[in-house]
Design a protein around this motif. Structure first.
Motif, mmCIF file in Angstrom:
data_model
loop_
_atom_site.group_PDB
_atom_site.id
_atom_site.type_symbol
_atom_site.label_atom_id
_atom_site.label_comp_id
_atom_site.label_asym_id
_atom_site.label_seq_id
_atom_site.Cartn_x
_atom_site.Cartn_y
_atom_site.Cartn_z
ATOM 1 N N GLY A 76 0.776 -1.229 0.000
ATOM 2 C CA GLY A 76 0.000 0.000 0.000
ATOM 3 C C GLY A 76 0.807 1.278 0.000
ATOM 4 O O GLY A 76 0.267 2.344 -0.296
ATOM 5 N N LEU A 77 2.102 1.205 0.322
ATOM 6 C CA LEU A 77 2.886 2.440 0.416
ATOM 7 C C LEU A 77 3.413 2.894 -0.936
ATOM 8 O O LEU A 77 3.480 4.090 -1.220
ATOM 9 N N VAL A 78 3.785 1.931 -1.783
ATOM 10 C CA VAL A 78 4.438 2.229 -3.054
ATOM 11 C C VAL A 78 3.591 1.677 -4.193
ATOM 12 O O VAL A 78 3.175 0.514 -4.169
ATOM 13 N N ALA A 79 3.330 2.502 -5.187
ATOM 14 C CA ALA A 79 2.546 2.063 -6.337
ATOM 15 C C ALA A 79 3.411 1.243 -7.285
ATOM 16 O O ALA A 79 4.627 1.424 -7.375
ATOM 17 N N GLY A 80 2.776 0.311 -7.985
ATOM 18 C CA GLY A 80 3.446 -0.409 -9.056
ATOM 19 C C GLY A 80 4.381 -1.519 -8.636
ATOM 20 O O GLY A 80 5.134 -2.031 -9.469
ATOM 21 N N VAL A 81 4.371 -1.914 -7.359
ATOM 22 C CA VAL A 81 5.266 -2.986 -6.929
ATOM 23 C C VAL A 81 4.701 -4.341 -7.362
ATOM 24 O O VAL A 81 3.503 -4.483 -7.620
ATOM 25 N N ARG A 82 5.580 -5.327 -7.441
ATOM 26 C CA ARG A 82 5.177 -6.671 -7.853
ATOM 27 C C ARG A 82 4.873 -7.510 -6.620
ATOM 28 O O ARG A 82 5.743 -7.708 -5.766
ATOM 29 N N ILE A 83 3.635 -7.983 -6.505
ATOM 30 C CA ILE A 83 3.219 -8.820 -5.387
ATOM 31 C C ILE A 83 2.727 -10.144 -5.958
ATOM 32 O O ILE A 83 1.842 -10.167 -6.817
ATOM 33 N N THR A 84 3.298 -11.226 -5.495
ATOM 34 C CA THR A 84 2.881 -12.545 -5.952
ATOM 35 C C THR A 84 1.658 -12.984 -5.166
ATOM 36 O O THR A 84 1.731 -13.234 -3.959
ATOM 37 N N LEU A 85 0.518 -13.044 -5.831
ATOM 38 C CA LEU A 85 -0.734 -13.385 -5.167
ATOM 39 C C LEU A 85 -0.980 -14.884 -5.206
ATOM 40 O O LEU A 85 -0.573 -15.568 -6.144
ATOM 41 N N GLY A 86 -1.660 -15.357 -4.188
ATOM 42 C CA GLY A 86 -2.018 -16.762 -4.113
ATOM 43 C C GLY A 86 -2.778 -16.993 -2.829
ATOM 44 O O GLY A 86 -2.835 -16.114 -1.952
ATOM 45 N N PRO A 87 -3.415 -18.154 -2.670
ATOM 46 C CA PRO A 87 -4.185 -18.419 -1.456
ATOM 47 C C PRO A 87 -3.339 -18.210 -0.198
ATOM 48 O O PRO A 87 -2.241 -18.754 -0.068
#
Length: 362
Positions: free
Chosen positions: A270-281
């Motif tokens: 939430g602090l930095v826009a455009g970062v890569r977050i690996t989503l998964g359960p």
């Protein structure tokens, strides 16, 4: 280990289970006065009726300038307090514990709501009911206007606003108060070295960057009775080099516990826009697990928790003390009732009006 449907007590609040409602912004205050109305009653009331243990409100601003958008709810005046009291009463009537998230958006305030605004985004100008934002430093969030760096008096006002909001929230009947220190909003902005470039007692070292949060925790704790539970929500990672991380989160959680916080709601980003977050359960559950065991504090886990079996495993494996659901509860407000059935747990808080639907095979 406890199970998903074991009660959990924090000070004077006893939640009937460990499936809790995560704060979810609704952007539904059309009059821009911060007063919750029938939408909030039905939205939060349905989640209480659905069997949740704790129902947390959306990010509720402690001051007008603390709102994420003009359509946010607030708790900075008595009209708002009285409107919340009606909603709190219904949540309690349905057997859930009412909690409120106290928030200040800082440099991410005064933004267009994400729906109902056409293609407008970024900072709402003052001519359209927006306002000048504030932050730890004059560093803008990507695509937003540059904030005004808070001076000492401004920081003192923020602390006082949280304390006053806490008192109003308790007067409205809330039993749990959550201080929002996550998702790139004001407290998180002070915590992260990426947004806090100050050279005074609120910047530089971890102790200094945590000073605002710890002052807020102490002020809220001092403003309410001992039976009121205080939760802190923290983002455990900025997902950016040189930013906030789970190690700093664990240290600060320990300090906040010493200052009077009882429980920690662990999220991320939430602090930095455009970062890569690996989503998964359950992608954020490891953060909660780390903070819980590193700091020896009680925590809630979030992040793509979507099935009863998955939620139960988080608690029963000792990775967190509760789970907080958001989108899954929007899809199925009665998830806790369904989870009890699927997990073979007998509960006594099915609404009488819904008993005919208790067993799908009947």
């Amino acid at each position: 280990m406890p199970t998903l449907f074991d009660p959990l007590s924090i000070r004077g609040a006893t939640m009937r289970n460990r499936i809790w409602v995560s704060p979810m912004c609704q952007y539904s205050v059309a009059l821009h006065d911060g007063v919750p109305h029938d939408w909030h009653l039905v939205h939060l009331g349905s989640l209480a009726t659905g069997g949740a243990g704790l129902v947390l409100t959306e990010a509720t601003a402690v001051s007008p300038e603390g709102r994420i958008s003009p359509e946010d709810t607030g708790i900075w005046n008595d009209e708002q307090r009285d409107a919340w009291a009606r909603i709190v009463g219904f949540i309690r009537e349905r057997g859930a514990v009412p909690g409120i998230q106290l928030a200040h958006a800082g440099r991410k305030a005064s933004t267009w709501a994400p729906w109902g605004q056409g293609d407008r985004h970024g900072t709402v100008p003052e001519s359209a009911d927006g306002w000048r934002t504030v932050g730890p430093s004059a560093v803008a969030f990507d695509g937003y206007d540059e904030p005004l760096a808070l001076d000492a008096a401004g920081i003192d006002k923020v602390v006082d606003d949280f304390a006053a909001a806490a008192r109003r929230a308790v007067d409205a009947g809330f039993a749990v108060l959550e201080i929002h220190g996550a998702h790139g909003y004001l407290v998180h902005q002070f915590l992260s070295p990426l947004s806090n470039l100050r050279e005074d007692e609120y910047g530089g070292s971890l102790e200094n960057r945590a000073r605002l949060l710890l002052r807020i925790v102490r002020s809220v704790r001092d403003a309410v009775d001992d039976d009121i539970a205080v939760i802190v929500r923290l983002s455990a990672s900025d997902y950016a080099e040189g930013g906030w991380d789970q190690e700093q989160t664990a240290v600060v959680a320990g300090w906040a516990a010493e200052a009077g916080a009882d429980f920690f709601d662990i999220s991320s980003g939430g602090l930095v826009a455009g970062v890569r977050i690996t989503l998964g359960p359950g992608y954020q559950v490891p953060f909660a697990d780390f903070v819980k065991h590193e700091s020896e504090v009680s925590v809630g886990a979030v992040g793509l928790i979507t099935t009863p079996q998955q939620a139960a495993a988080v608690v029963e494996e000792g990775r967190a003390d509760a789970v907080l659901l958001a989108r899954e509860l929007l899809r199925d407000p009665h998830f806790p009732l369904r989870a009890a059935h699927e997990l073979g747990v007998e509960i006594d808080y099915w609404p009488g009006q819904y008993l005919r639907a208790r067993w799908p095979e009947a």
